[in-house]
Write an enzyme that holds these catalytic residues in place. Structure first.
Site, PDB file in Angstrom:
ATOM      1  CG  MET A 206     126.169  35.637   4.496  1.00 17.59           C
ATOM      2  SD  MET A 206     127.472  36.140   3.386  1.00 17.59           S
ATOM      3  CE  MET A 206     126.974  35.305   1.914  1.00 17.59           C
ATOM      4  N   GLY A 207     121.393  36.326   5.284  1.00 17.59           N
ATOM      5  CA  GLY A 207     120.084  36.872   4.918  1.00 17.59           C
ATOM      6  C   GLY A 207     119.617  36.343   3.574  1.00 17.59           C
ATOM      7  CB  ALA A 208     118.808  36.663   0.582  1.00 18.62           C
ATOM      8  N   GLY A 212     115.884  26.513   2.963  1.00 20.58           N
ATOM      9  CA  GLY A 212     117.109  25.869   3.444  1.00 20.58           C
ATOM     10  C   GLY A 212     117.507  26.427   4.800  1.00 20.58           C
ATOM     11  CG  HIS A 213     118.837  30.433   5.076  1.00 22.77           C
ATOM     12  ND1 HIS A 213     118.466  30.947   3.867  1.00 22.77           N
ATOM     13  CD2 HIS A 213     120.192  30.527   5.121  1.00 22.77           C
ATOM     14  CE1 HIS A 213     119.536  31.354   3.207  1.00 22.77           C
ATOM     15  NE2 HIS A 213     120.603  31.107   3.943  1.00 22.77           N
ATOM     16  N   GLY A 323     124.537  24.277   6.942  1.00 27.63           N
ATOM     17  CA  GLY A 323     123.989  23.424   5.899  1.00 27.63           C
ATOM     18  C   GLY A 323     125.087  22.573   5.274  1.00 27.63           C
ATOM     19  CE  LYS A 325     123.706  25.936  -1.835  1.00 29.92           C
ATOM     20  NZ  LYS A 325     124.435  27.039  -1.297  1.00 29.92           N
ATOM     21  CG  ASP A 326     127.284  26.455   1.721  1.00 30.67           C
ATOM     22  OD1 ASP A 326     127.651  26.885   0.631  1.00 30.67           O
ATOM     23  OD2 ASP A 326     126.164  26.706   2.207  1.00 30.67           O
ATOM     24  CB  SER A 362     120.722  33.769  -0.976  1.00 35.36           C
ATOM     25  OG  SER A 362     120.529  33.197   0.297  1.00 35.36           O
TER      26      SER A 362
HETATM   27  P1  AMP Z   1     124.203  31.680   3.712  1.00 34.13           P
HETATM   28  O1  AMP Z   1     123.155  32.656   4.134  1.00 34.13           O
HETATM   29  O2  AMP Z   1     124.138  31.357   2.246  1.00 34.13           O
HETATM   30  O3  AMP Z   1     125.555  32.025   4.199  1.00 34.13           O
HETATM   31  O4  AMP Z   1     123.834  30.303   4.428  1.00 34.13           O
HETATM   32  C1  AMP Z   1     123.661  30.233   5.819  1.00 34.13           C
HETATM   33  C2  AMP Z   1     123.546  28.806   6.228  1.00 34.13           C
HETATM   34  O5  AMP Z   1     122.442  28.191   5.552  1.00 34.13           O
HETATM   35  C3  AMP Z   1     124.788  27.978   5.850  1.00 34.13           C
HETATM   36  O6  AMP Z   1     125.072  27.089   6.916  1.00 34.13           O
HETATM   37  C4  AMP Z   1     124.348  27.255   4.627  1.00 34.13           C
HETATM   38  O7  AMP Z   1     125.049  26.033   4.422  1.00 34.13           O
HETATM   39  C5  AMP Z   1     122.886  26.999   4.942  1.00 34.13           C
HETATM   40  N1  AMP Z   1     122.128  26.748   3.701  1.00 34.13           N
HETATM   41  C6  AMP Z   1     122.092  27.514   2.595  1.00 34.13           C
HETATM   42  N2  AMP Z   1     121.351  26.922   1.629  1.00 34.13           N
HETATM   43  C7  AMP Z   1     120.900  25.748   2.150  1.00 34.13           C
HETATM   44  C8  AMP Z   1     120.086  24.687   1.659  1.00 34.13           C
HETATM   45  N3  AMP Z   1     119.583  24.688   0.422  1.00 34.13           N
HETATM   46  N4  AMP Z   1     119.824  23.634   2.477  1.00 34.13           N
HETATM   47  C9  AMP Z   1     120.331  23.603   3.748  1.00 34.13           C
HETATM   48  N5  AMP Z   1     121.113  24.579   4.269  1.00 34.13           N
HETATM   49  C10 AMP Z   1     121.394  25.646   3.489  1.00 34.13           C
END
Ligand code: AMP
Length: 467
Positions: A206-208, A212-213, A323, A325-326, A362
């Protein structure tokens, strides 16, 4: 010609520190060397007190260099660059330029001239923190752990950053060739996809974006022929009153990060394109979605399942990186993929954490400094559960998941943290686990002000002698 991969820590606390680092990086980008990646620059306090005073803060970075030089020639080159920067070697703490060779290929050695990996690199936050930014999943030679795992294990007190990390380097590294192509609509995506051969990996975000990304993109780049990222703030996974409108949007910086870490293209559709029949979540998420996040945010996983299914379909990805993390999202998406019989491989990647243990997110940018300190407690208590399970779950069965959960919940509530849930579950089904006879997942969610944070840790009982 063989090319070795070397990591170098750069530091300067005398004269124009920025200029010293920039000059060194430019010199490491020629004559058989190439700067493949460089972290952001960050100030850290000098470690230690000299004659009752703390010396000037140090500007640090870590760079990845690809080189055709052998290890000794490369090491001598670093030494020569320090000399060229006017480095005086009289033991004083001020240094115009300090270049430490952290690792070189998979070399492990100790002799009079050089020790590899660098003997103190795994005990220094100001090395691990920028290193984690560019190579979180790099396995440090001679150890069994990755950079991010070493960072998570760092327990010595670290003086921490002296100011916020600064933005990434300007030229010559910002304009390093490999831009990430921006695909604004389905037509551009289809054209790009049509030209790709081999294995295509997708990283949905989702950006930002943060490290981790970046770790997902790196993993995809290592395993696939082409890497596509998606950036889309998906309305169907936010409930009314959640942070859809204020969710951070940093598209330009995201594209730069994606390019730096190996993405070839980024698909950034509009809501109208992805939801032509109106914004609605119509993919059933399955029973892994029932508790925890699903209970706290009842419409969330239907939204996630819907958008991910649409993006799997649009990108025709062979493999999709998420990730851990989720963790519940990962379990839900595996179930959806299996139920719909989709031909996409789903890979879960390790959680990248800040040095203090806080999982990168994010949403961390919503936190004020004092809240940041409290936020770390979530990862700390999950770590407590992990250690307690490893130490206490003796074959005699004297260990109680419930007691441990009550203890750590009390620890969080003592700090007035609002605990949504804290539990030990099976990572595939997301059902509670009480008899710990194999690995399980400790999961937790807290609210801090208006911010909701989630995290998890693998926990494993000690091996049983008769098992
Ligand atoms: P999001 O942009 O928050 O939807 O995350 C996009 C992807 O990045 C998802 O698969 C998350 O699980 C992964 N992600 C977010 N934060 C982390 C992190 N700290 N370590 C590893 N993967 C992450």
């Amino acid at each position: 010609m063989t090319t070795e991969r070397a990591f170098v820590a750069l530091g300067s606390n005398e004269g124009d520190a920025h200029a010293h680092l920039r000059t060194a990086l430019a010199a490491l980008d020629r004559d058989g060397c190439r700067v493949a990646a460089c972290s952001r620059l960050g100030w850290s306090h000098y470690v230690g007190i000299v004659e009752g005073q703390r010396p000037a803060p140090v500007l640090n970075a870590v760079a990845e260099i690809r080189t055709s030089l052998d290890v000794d020639t490369f090491h001598a080159r670093l030494h020569a660059l320090e000399d060229e920067a006017g480095r005086v070697r009289d033991g004083r703490p001020e240094r115009t330029l300090d270049l430490d060779l952290l690792t070189f290929g998979d070399v492990v050695r100790t002799d009079a001239s050089l020790t590899l990996p660098h003997p103190r690199c795994l005990a220094r936050g100001f090395v691990l923190s920028p290193w984690m930014e560019i190579a979180p999943l790099f396995r440090v030679p001679g150890t069994s752990a990755t950079v991010v795992e070493h960072a998570a294990a760092l327990r010595v007190p670290d003086p921490g950053p002296a100011t916020d990390l600064e933005p990434a380097f300007a030229a010559p590294f910002a304009d390093r060739g490999a831009a990430c192509e921006v695909l604004r609509d389905r037509e551009a995506l289809d054209a790009w996809r049509g030209l790709r051969q081999g294995r295509v990996g997708v990283v949905m975000t989702m950006g930002a974006l943060h490290a981790g990304h970046a770790s997902l993109v790196q993993r995809a780049a290592a395993e696939c022929d082409a890497v596509l990222a998606t950036v889309f703030v998906n309305p169907t996974q936010f409930a009314a009153g959640e942070d859809l409108d204020r969710y951070p949007r940093t598209f330009e910086a995201d594209c730069a990060l994606l390019a730096r870490h190996g993405a070839h293209a980024v698909y950034a559709p509009t809501a109208a394109e992805l939801y032509p029949d109106g914004v609605a979540a119509d993919v059933e998420p399955g029973d892994a979605a029932e508790g925890y996040e699903g209970a706290e945010r009842p419409t969330h996983f239907a939204g996630v399942a819907t958008v991910v299914t649409k993006l799997w379909d649009a990108t025709r990805a062979d493999v999709s990186y998420f990730g851990r993390k989720d963790a519940q999202q990962l379990a839900v998406l595996r179930q959806v993929r299996d139920r719909l019989g989709l031909p996409v491989e789903v890979v879960g990647c390790p959680t990248v954490r800040a040095i203090e243990g806080l999982a990168l997110s994010s949403r961390n940018r919503y936190l004020e400094d004092a809240q940041m300190l409290l936020a770390r407690k979530l990862s700390t208590v999950l770590e407590v559960l992990r250690i307690s399970a490893a130490v206490c779950a003796a074959p005699a069965g004297a260990y109680s998941v419930e007691e441990d959960l009550a203890t750590v919940r009390a620890l969080l509530e003592k700090d007035s943290l609002d605990v949504d849930y804290i539990d030990v579950v099976d990572a595939d089904t997301m059902r509670p686990v009480r008899a710990l006879d194999g690995p399980a997942l400790a999961i937790g969610a807290i609210r801090l002000g208006g911010v909701r944070l989630i995290d998890n840790r693998w926990i494993a009982p000690p091996a049983r002698p008769h098992a």
